[in-house]
Design a protein around this motif. Structure first.
Motif, mmCIF file in Angstrom:
data_model
loop_
_atom_site.group_PDB
_atom_site.id
_atom_site.type_symbol
_atom_site.label_atom_id
_atom_site.label_comp_id
_atom_site.label_asym_id
_atom_site.label_seq_id
_atom_site.Cartn_x
_atom_site.Cartn_y
_atom_site.Cartn_z
ATOM 1 N N THR A 156 -26.319 -55.096 12.508
ATOM 2 C CA THR A 156 -25.921 -54.015 12.965
ATOM 3 C C THR A 156 -27.020 -52.903 12.586
ATOM 4 O O THR A 156 -26.936 -52.094 13.721
ATOM 5 N N ILE A 157 -27.346 -52.762 11.457
ATOM 6 C CA ILE A 157 -28.275 -51.714 11.079
ATOM 7 C C ILE A 157 -29.325 -51.703 11.635
ATOM 8 O O ILE A 157 -30.007 -50.731 12.290
ATOM 9 N N VAL A 158 -30.155 -52.906 11.489
ATOM 10 C CA VAL A 158 -31.391 -52.963 12.331
ATOM 11 C C VAL A 158 -31.562 -52.721 13.690
ATOM 12 O O VAL A 158 -32.240 -52.084 14.383
ATOM 13 N N GLY A 159 -30.396 -53.374 14.223
ATOM 14 C CA GLY A 159 -30.321 -53.138 15.735
ATOM 15 C C GLY A 159 -30.144 -51.630 16.159
ATOM 16 O O GLY A 159 -30.509 -51.082 17.249
ATOM 17 N N MET A 160 -29.151 -50.745 15.310
ATOM 18 C CA MET A 160 -29.137 -49.597 15.611
ATOM 19 C C MET A 160 -30.517 -48.461 15.517
ATOM 20 O O MET A 160 -30.868 -47.908 16.343
ATOM 21 N N LEU A 161 -31.269 -49.112 14.246
ATOM 22 C CA LEU A 161 -32.531 -48.154 14.360
ATOM 23 C C LEU A 161 -33.395 -48.644 15.518
ATOM 24 O O LEU A 161 -34.422 -47.963 15.844
ATOM 25 N N LEU A 162 -33.586 -49.818 15.766
ATOM 26 C CA LEU A 162 -34.521 -50.359 16.778
ATOM 27 C C LEU A 162 -33.988 -49.731 18.345
ATOM 28 O O LEU A 162 -34.885 -49.387 19.134
ATOM 29 N N ARG A 163 -32.638 -49.583 18.568
ATOM 30 C CA ARG A 163 -32.235 -48.666 19.646
ATOM 31 C C ARG A 163 -32.514 -47.180 19.533
ATOM 32 O O ARG A 163 -32.114 -46.397 20.225
ATOM 33 N N GLY A 164 -33.295 -46.790 18.404
ATOM 34 C CA GLY A 164 -33.338 -45.042 18.329
ATOM 35 C C GLY A 164 -32.529 -44.565 17.655
ATOM 36 O O GLY A 164 -32.579 -43.328 17.209
ATOM 37 N N GLY A 174 -40.129 -59.528 7.289
ATOM 38 C CA GLY A 174 -39.877 -59.761 8.836
ATOM 39 C C GLY A 174 -39.248 -58.412 9.290
ATOM 40 O O GLY A 174 -39.502 -57.965 10.406
ATOM 41 N N VAL A 175 -38.157 -57.954 8.475
ATOM 42 C CA VAL A 175 -37.595 -56.841 8.951
ATOM 43 C C VAL A 175 -38.429 -55.515 8.994
ATOM 44 O O VAL A 175 -38.242 -54.813 9.819
ATOM 45 N N GLY A 176 -39.325 -55.497 8.139
ATOM 46 C CA GLY A 176 -40.341 -54.284 8.191
ATOM 47 C C GLY A 176 -41.220 -54.530 9.311
ATOM 48 O O GLY A 176 -41.540 -53.451 9.819
ATOM 49 N N LEU A 177 -41.500 -55.663 9.626
ATOM 50 C CA LEU A 177 -42.295 -55.810 10.825
ATOM 51 C C LEU A 177 -41.635 -55.233 12.030
ATOM 52 O O LEU A 177 -42.253 -54.659 13.027
ATOM 53 N N LEU A 178 -40.476 -55.539 12.137
ATOM 54 C CA LEU A 178 -39.665 -55.280 13.415
ATOM 55 C C LEU A 178 -39.248 -53.570 13.325
ATOM 56 O O LEU A 178 -39.469 -53.243 14.428
ATOM 57 N N LEU A 179 -39.180 -52.946 12.210
ATOM 58 C CA LEU A 179 -39.045 -51.738 12.175
ATOM 59 C C LEU A 179 -40.333 -50.833 12.276
ATOM 60 O O LEU A 179 -40.325 -49.749 13.081
ATOM 61 N N GLY A 180 -41.385 -51.455 11.943
ATOM 62 C CA GLY A 180 -42.716 -50.779 12.196
ATOM 63 C C GLY A 180 -42.792 -49.267 11.638
ATOM 64 O O GLY A 180 -42.249 -49.315 10.593
ATOM 65 N N LYS A 181 -43.264 -48.379 12.421
ATOM 66 C CA LYS A 181 -43.380 -47.246 12.423
ATOM 67 C C LYS A 181 -42.091 -46.412 12.667
ATOM 68 O O LYS A 181 -42.186 -45.044 12.692
#
Length: 337
Positions: free
Chosen positions: A262-270, A182-189
């Protein structure tokens, strides 16, 4: 307000002046902090010097000193010998391994972990319901499978940890596969992420997660000691010399809601995670530490009130101690989404 002091620059010197901690870099004082304003001192780099006066002052103020490697792995802790709690708590902790109390705690730790993993996915999925319906449906399916696996915890049979451990870890492992997918789907490319790797990870996402877990791990270790518990006598994780298994047990509850989010959010925000020669750069480690420490200061609902996450960790450790002494039941902490 109490704050954690995080030292990340090579060659830093820590000294004492009156009632203040002096932080020097290249011979110059860069910061002075009253000891009364420090909650913990974490040294996360090589080449740091600190005086015995600093150590004594920290001990007298109840400030634990944590030492982390550059990858975030804790390798030492300095604390007051007075923080040993009651003998009764530790006696009951040892005895609980062979009875239903140990089994109940092992199940609770993993139940909390899986619920928090699901809530992290729900937290990020809700922002994609309208923006990316296809991704939202994929995440919903992932969550359904994760919840189905978690339901198996209610069907366990056995009265001791040794009887249940294999099945618990099987459930945890299968749920983890769904969660990280699921995390992988969120992060995508946005960033390369082939799945969760623990030790020696050289990809940015796993390296960042491991670094964040090291910071969390130190927080939990401190809470376990303040609660009068024995860090090396756990239930879910097996005993091994040098392995603080109870710290690892309790950390499971908080990994997803503090570090992953925290880390997934940081990556999703660029945001980006930079590495050099297979290691996180100093700049990245500094940013990750700041973000995880900020998350620890964030408030969540707990017993009907808002509390900082770092306070909730301390309260959960005390609840483990109370449960072992027969003073109520233990319920894992589940963060909101």
């Amino acid at each position: 307000m109490l704050a954690e002091v995080f030292i990340i620059n090579f060659g830093t010197t820590l000294g004492k002046k009156s009632e203040r901690l002096l932080i020097k870099e290249q011979g110059k004082v860069v910061q002075e902090i009253p000891f009364r304003d420090i909650s913990a001192l974490t040294i996360a780099t090589r080449g740091v010097s600190l005086s015995s006066d600093v150590i004594r002052e920290c001990v007298e103020h109840g400030i634990q000193i944590n030492f982390l490697t550059s990858s975030g792995k804790p390798y030492a802790k300095v604390t007051s010998p007075q923080l040993s709690g009651t003998v009764l708590t530790r006696r009951e902790q040892i005895l609980a391994y062979t009875d239903e109390r140990g089994a109940a705690l092992a199940v609770a730790f993993i139940e909390g972990k899986l619920k928090n993993q699901a809530n992290v996915l729900k937290y990020f999925a809700k922002y994609r319901r309208a923006a990316d319906p296809a991704l939202y449906r994929e995440l919903e399916a992932q969550l359904k499978r994760l919840e189905d696996i978690r339901g198996e915890l209610g069907n366990l049979t056995g009265t001791t940890v040794d009887e249940l451990r294999g099945t618990i870890f099987s459930i945890e492992g299968r749920a983890a596969q769904e969660y990280w997918d699921g995390v992988g789907l969120l992060l995508g490319k946005r960033v390369e992420f082939a799945g969760r790797e623990r030790r020696g990870a050289e990809d940015p996402v796993n390296a960042a997660l491991n670094y964040g877990y090291g910071i969390l791990y130190s927080q939990v270790w401190g809470a376990v000691m303040l609660a009068g518990l024995e860090p090396f006598a756990g239930f879910l994780h097996t005993d091994r010399p040098g392995k603080p298994s109870l710290v690892l047990d309790l950390t499971e509850e908080f990994r997803a809601c503090i570090v992953d989010r925290t880390i997934v959010g940081m990556l999703l925000r660029g945001g980006s995670v930079k590495m050099e020669e297979g290691r996180l750069t100093d700049e990245t480690r500094r940013e990750l530490a700041q973000r995880v420490l900020e998350r620890l200061e964030a408030e969540e609902n707990y017993d009907g009130k808002k509390h900082k996450l770092k306070t909730i960790i301390q309260r959960q450790a005390r609840r483990v101690a109370s449960f072992l002494r027969g003073e109520g039941r233990y319920k894992p902490f589940v963060a909101g989404w």
